[in-house]
Design a protein around this motif. Sequence first.
Motif, PDB file in Angstrom:
ATOM      1  N   UNK A 538      48.179  42.251  33.667  1.00 30.40           N
ATOM      2  CA  UNK A 538      49.089  41.492  34.536  1.00 30.40           C
ATOM      3  C   UNK A 538      48.934  41.819  36.015  1.00 30.40           C
ATOM      4  N   UNK A 539      48.210  42.885  36.321  1.00 28.82           N
ATOM      5  CA  UNK A 539      47.984  43.208  37.739  1.00 28.82           C
ATOM      6  C   UNK A 539      47.167  42.120  38.429  1.00 28.82           C
ATOM      7  N   UNK A 540      46.419  41.353  37.633  1.00 32.52           N
ATOM      8  CA  UNK A 540      45.625  40.262  38.198  1.00 32.52           C
ATOM      9  C   UNK A 540      46.362  38.919  38.142  1.00 32.52           C
ATOM     10  N   UNK A 541      47.626  38.937  37.749  1.00 30.47           N
ATOM     11  CA  UNK A 541      48.408  37.701  37.628  1.00 30.47           C
ATOM     12  C   UNK A 541      49.097  37.427  38.966  1.00 30.47           C
ATOM     13  N   UNK A 542      48.355  36.876  39.913  1.00 29.91           N
ATOM     14  CA  UNK A 542      48.906  36.587  41.234  1.00 29.91           C
ATOM     15  C   UNK A 542      48.311  35.283  41.762  1.00 29.91           C
ATOM     16  N   UNK A 581      51.335  46.545  38.381  1.00 29.45           N
ATOM     17  CA  UNK A 581      50.950  47.317  39.560  1.00 29.45           C
ATOM     18  C   UNK A 581      49.472  47.694  39.480  1.00 29.45           C
ATOM     19  N   UNK A 582      48.792  47.599  40.621  1.00 24.53           N
ATOM     20  CA  UNK A 582      47.393  48.009  40.701  1.00 24.53           C
ATOM     21  C   UNK A 582      47.351  49.487  41.058  1.00 24.53           C
ATOM     22  N   UNK A 583      46.653  50.280  40.229  1.00 25.65           N
ATOM     23  CA  UNK A 583      46.460  51.705  40.510  1.00 25.65           C
ATOM     24  C   UNK A 583      45.165  51.897  41.278  1.00 25.65           C
ATOM     25  N   UNK A 584      45.135  52.874  42.145  1.00 20.32           N
ATOM     26  CA  UNK A 584      43.967  53.092  43.010  1.00 20.32           C
ATOM     27  C   UNK A 584      42.679  53.152  42.203  1.00 20.32           C
ATOM     28  N   UNK A 585      41.740  52.300  42.553  1.00 15.00           N
ATOM     29  CA  UNK A 585      40.430  52.234  41.899  1.00 15.00           C
ATOM     30  C   UNK A 585      39.513  51.380  42.756  1.00 15.00           C
ATOM     31  N   UNK A 589      43.595  51.043  47.518  1.00 10.80           N
ATOM     32  CA  UNK A 589      44.802  51.834  47.324  1.00 10.80           C
ATOM     33  C   UNK A 589      45.750  51.175  46.323  1.00 10.80           C
ATOM     34  N   UNK A 590      46.697  51.968  45.828  1.00 11.97           N
ATOM     35  CA  UNK A 590      47.645  51.486  44.833  1.00 11.97           C
ATOM     36  C   UNK A 590      48.700  50.588  45.462  1.00 11.97           C
ATOM     37  N   UNK A 591      49.305  49.758  44.606  1.00  8.58           N
ATOM     38  CA  UNK A 591      50.450  48.951  45.008  1.00  8.58           C
ATOM     39  C   UNK A 591      51.692  49.825  45.136  1.00  8.58           C
ATOM     40  N   UNK A 592      52.694  49.301  45.835  1.00  7.47           N
ATOM     41  CA  UNK A 592      54.067  49.812  45.784  1.00  7.47           C
ATOM     42  C   UNK A 592      54.950  48.617  45.457  1.00  7.47           C
ATOM     43  N   UNK A 593      56.239  48.853  45.274  1.00  6.67           N
ATOM     44  CA  UNK A 593      57.105  47.723  44.944  1.00  6.67           C
ATOM     45  C   UNK A 593      58.479  48.159  44.517  1.00  6.67           C
ATOM     46  N   UNK A 594      59.066  47.400  43.571  1.00  6.22           N
ATOM     47  CA  UNK A 594      60.434  47.650  43.122  1.00  6.22           C
ATOM     48  C   UNK A 594      60.489  47.669  41.602  1.00  6.22           C
ATOM     49  N   UNK A 748      25.564  32.376  45.827  1.00 13.69           N
ATOM     50  CA  UNK A 748      24.585  33.391  46.201  1.00 13.69           C
ATOM     51  C   UNK A 748      24.931  34.220  47.415  1.00 13.69           C
ATOM     52  N   UNK A 749      26.165  34.120  47.933  1.00 10.36           N
ATOM     53  CA  UNK A 749      26.545  34.918  49.095  1.00 10.36           C
ATOM     54  C   UNK A 749      26.772  36.365  48.690  1.00 10.36           C
ATOM     55  N   UNK A 750      27.552  36.562  47.644  1.00  6.88           N
ATOM     56  CA  UNK A 750      27.848  37.908  47.170  1.00  6.88           C
ATOM     57  C   UNK A 750      28.145  37.856  45.684  1.00  6.88           C
ATOM     58  N   UNK A 751      27.665  38.876  44.965  1.00  4.63           N
ATOM     59  CA  UNK A 751      27.955  39.014  43.541  1.00  4.63           C
ATOM     60  C   UNK A 751      28.007  40.495  43.240  1.00  4.63           C
ATOM     61  N   UNK A 752      29.216  40.999  42.987  1.00  4.84           N
ATOM     62  CA  UNK A 752      29.413  42.433  42.777  1.00  4.84           C
ATOM     63  C   UNK A 752      30.269  42.680  41.549  1.00  4.84           C
ATOM     64  N   UNK A 753      30.099  43.865  40.968  1.00  2.00           N
ATOM     65  CA  UNK A 753      31.016  44.337  39.932  1.00  2.00           C
ATOM     66  C   UNK A 753      32.165  45.042  40.634  1.00  2.00           C
ATOM     67  N   UNK A 754      33.406  44.631  40.331  1.00  2.54           N
ATOM     68  CA  UNK A 754      34.539  45.214  41.043  1.00  2.54           C
ATOM     69  C   UNK A 754      35.819  45.010  40.249  1.00  2.54           C
ATOM     70  N   UNK A 755      36.647  46.055  40.188  1.00  5.55           N
ATOM     71  CA  UNK A 755      37.913  45.974  39.470  1.00  5.55           C
ATOM     72  C   UNK A 755      39.078  45.679  40.391  1.00  5.55           C
ATOM     73  N   UNK A 756      38.823  45.487  41.701  1.00  5.77           N
ATOM     74  CA  UNK A 756      39.896  45.288  42.661  1.00  5.77           C
ATOM     75  C   UNK A 756      40.484  43.892  42.629  1.00  5.77           C
TER      76      UNK A 756
END
Length: 1009
Positions: A538-542, A581-585, A589-594, A748-756
């Motif tokens: 759900x951290x990617x649900x935005x 919430x996204x944890x630092x990876x 940096x990590x999220x903050x919130x309520x 073809x501009x950019x293609x990366x592996x990323x968890x962010x």
Amino acid sequence: MAFRMCFRSKVLPRDHFIRRPTVGQVRNVSVNSTGPSSKEIRRQFIDYFTVKHNHRLIRSSSLIPFNDSTIAFVNAGMNQFKNVFLGTADRPCQRAVNSQKCVRVGGKHNDLSVVGTDSYHHTFFEMLGNWSFGDYFKRDACAMAWDLLKNVYRIDMDRVYVTYFGGDSRLNLQADEECREIWLSLGVPADRVLPFGARDNFWEMGNSGPCGPCTEIHLDLSNEYKNTNARQHLVNAGVPDLTEIWNIVFIQYNRALEDGTISNLPQRHVDTGMGLERVVAHLQGKLSNYDTDLFEPIFRRIQKVTKVEPYRGSFRFTDSHYELDTGYRIMADHSRMITACLADGMFPSQNHKLRRIIRKSLALANRTFRQPELLCETIPSVVDVLGDVYPEMGRNLPTVLQIIEHEQHSYSALSSKRSAETNALLKQFPQLEESEVLEHPGLPGAMKELAQTKPTHLKGAGIHKMYDTYGLDEELLVKLGEIMHFSLDFRDYEQYVGALKDGYKHELATKLQTRLSAYQNLKESIDNTTLKPTRTERRYNYAFNQEKGIYEVAPCKANVRLLLDDESRGQLHIVTDQSNFYCEAGGQQSDTGRLTMGGGKSVDVIAVTDHNGFVMHSIAKQPDVTLSVGEQVELQVDAVRRTQLTLHHTATHLLNAVVRKMIPLPMCQRSSAVSERGFRLELAISGEKITLDQIAAIESEIRSLIKRNEPIRVAVRNASELDFATITTVPGETYPDRGLRVVSIGEGISRELCCGTHATSTGELHDFAITNVTQSKNGCFTFHAIAGPAAGKVHFQGAQIQNDVSQLQQDADQNETRPEDITIIETRMQRLKNVLLTGTDNNIHLPYCVRQRCLNVINALYQKLKDRSRESLRELIDIEMRNLMEQRPPASDRFIVHFLECSIILEEVQLSKATRHCTDRPILVVSITDNQVKARATVPPAMVTDRFNAERWLAVVAQMFKAQTAPPKGQNAAEVCNMKARKIKMMHFEATLENALRAAKTYAEDHFR
């Protein structure tokens, strides 16, 4: 040895080397002196398993470990299948065959120390292997190996010994009699089927996990091979003419981590490995791997380039050719390893072992062969030999040579600084390499301390000091242990650093693990269930809210699964079943919130951390906040912070891609850091310094891509589905086999592996600005940048200061003769320069290119003004001091404390010229010129007292600048005292100056009467 997963890599006693084959022995062995080429031998192996036994050919993986952080290089054929054995990756097929590139230069698999001194150890080698993933097992594996050696390679089977697992009481495992019977049924004589213990014939991936017995095939290359009684005891003894060529592992057990017990696996696998170089040597009638067609073309190239005597294959210390021949072998071996690693995308700045071997080769080329460019000459020969099997070597040859040229230039610069201390150390300890000494400036100090303390066993604190104080690394420290006879406890070091690095986090993780274990045991005893890691999809649900310009993260209802009361920090840590919430990876940096509870009470989530898959939400403890396990809460991410992190992370990808496009040099990403306020990207680049025009072009291209509003897509894939030649990865980074997030920008501009987290299109970034570029190490460039509306403000401020600098330049051109106008211009110029140099400290962010170009204009203008008004400048001190004395008469000021502002634009300052204007009262003056701060205090003789004098007064200021004081020669320190010049950065000067002036005034007010 089975633990090495293929052929043995033992460090042999020195007297073994004396028995190495000489040239004559190599040429007169009792085997056929002609044979198939290495290419044919490799092809026969692949064809045997693909055509005759229905195996699937799987190409060699890169030498860069993809999903294993425990190794620096791929060192065995099984590395790319490790997760298949662990059960965390799907099997690619039922049967596989390949020729895997391998490197062994460190850790448990370290052949570096003996390379060149014997006939069969290498840093780089090819491992031929066949694999069964839950398909065939012992009988078929042994039968195919025997058939290949006997009927395809036509090896004289009278030369063969086979070993099998003879059992181990410690492991509570019986001897593998099944394997023994299989070999006997294939026709191997009983006196050539030998049992060995777990050290040699039991394979383990690590301290836990899949494992099993193995059987090895050894070849007797001597003329006495038929005399079993004379040679049998030499199997597994490290004798050079009786070597292991093939290891067949039967993965049938699993070792538990907790108690080390061994149980049967649900599926059984076969993992085999055969050293190509050793097989080729035998089939080509050679006793030395170096006499085969895998090495001879490289030797011929070395001889042609250097014009030294040809390679003669000497292994005897007493031979006159021994040193040169050893140099040939090391140079050829290392050339193969370096070519393979660099062609696979490995970067020296990311892998210090690779860099050390490159530098060792450069030193060897210069010392033994008198040819500094030799490595660049041997690498194309390596490609000629191996390029058709590993096409990436030919494809990436220009890049490889560029990196070598850069490394050669860097090493030459380093070698030119070789000191007398370095020379003495190398003479005293010939076991040390020149590159090791040069790369570790703290080595002499470390060795001096070790010589004084004479430790026999170095534990955590001692190892940490060697690393932290003296800058050594593990490999060099192990070598020092061998030289100076002490052992090392690296397990104790890991525990020491874990507590030292982040004691609180380490303590928290330990507490959490204890609670998790207790909870797991409780749950299992009640209902046989376990506490599962937090679901984080759900951290990617935005989604992007166009009107607000922010990314809104959907709220997440979650159940509390675990509570951890942190009394020391006054915090409560909450583990939930799921989280948005996204944890630092990935540098982000990590999220903050309520966090909102059932009754509507809401509290701030001040931090989120991931502990082995369990997401912990931290809140401040409050009297009216109570939570219980099982309670439902709602998690809401701070959208503004998430937006800034998302924009900056996306901009990191754009910057990484565009730098690679605009600067056609070999490079790799070293690190990145993404925060709300901006981001940092560090790249290792092999080449000359990046120019201002290139940086401007990079920034312009990224702003253009933002205006084009290119789409950004995220696809989740498994590693087996990807073509990594088209994807940017970070060398040395560990990636999972499954669930990889592939972030693609445009076509073809950019293609990366990323968890962010990333934008959905480039237009959402609004704008982009590079705010700083630094070169922290040789070839390592760090970009600082900002994206979003804040970047637009950066460019606006840049335009403003550009206008100010342009106006200043016009005014300077119009006032070339009037000194009073020149003084005003110089003051304006210095104020602008201060803004350009220290603006970031005062929250004034400017585009890097604008700042540098404006500084260039101001510096050029300053030089121009300096050249035409040198005499006028000399009067500035008098003018400033006369004005000061008029503004501050004795009636209003009993003493003077003053910063000489004109000093900023002067080449040098004589403070005696300033203090001579004030003879009727004490005066203290501070100046800065060319980042050198000075000060001077004078007190009229009649005003000197026990409580107040020039030396004591000035000491207050000197303490602030960490400087020394002394009176002018022949003068009384109580009446006049100088502070010696001290270098200081302008960004630190203003704050220190303010404190120093304030302290000087306070001291005079309290002590001067």
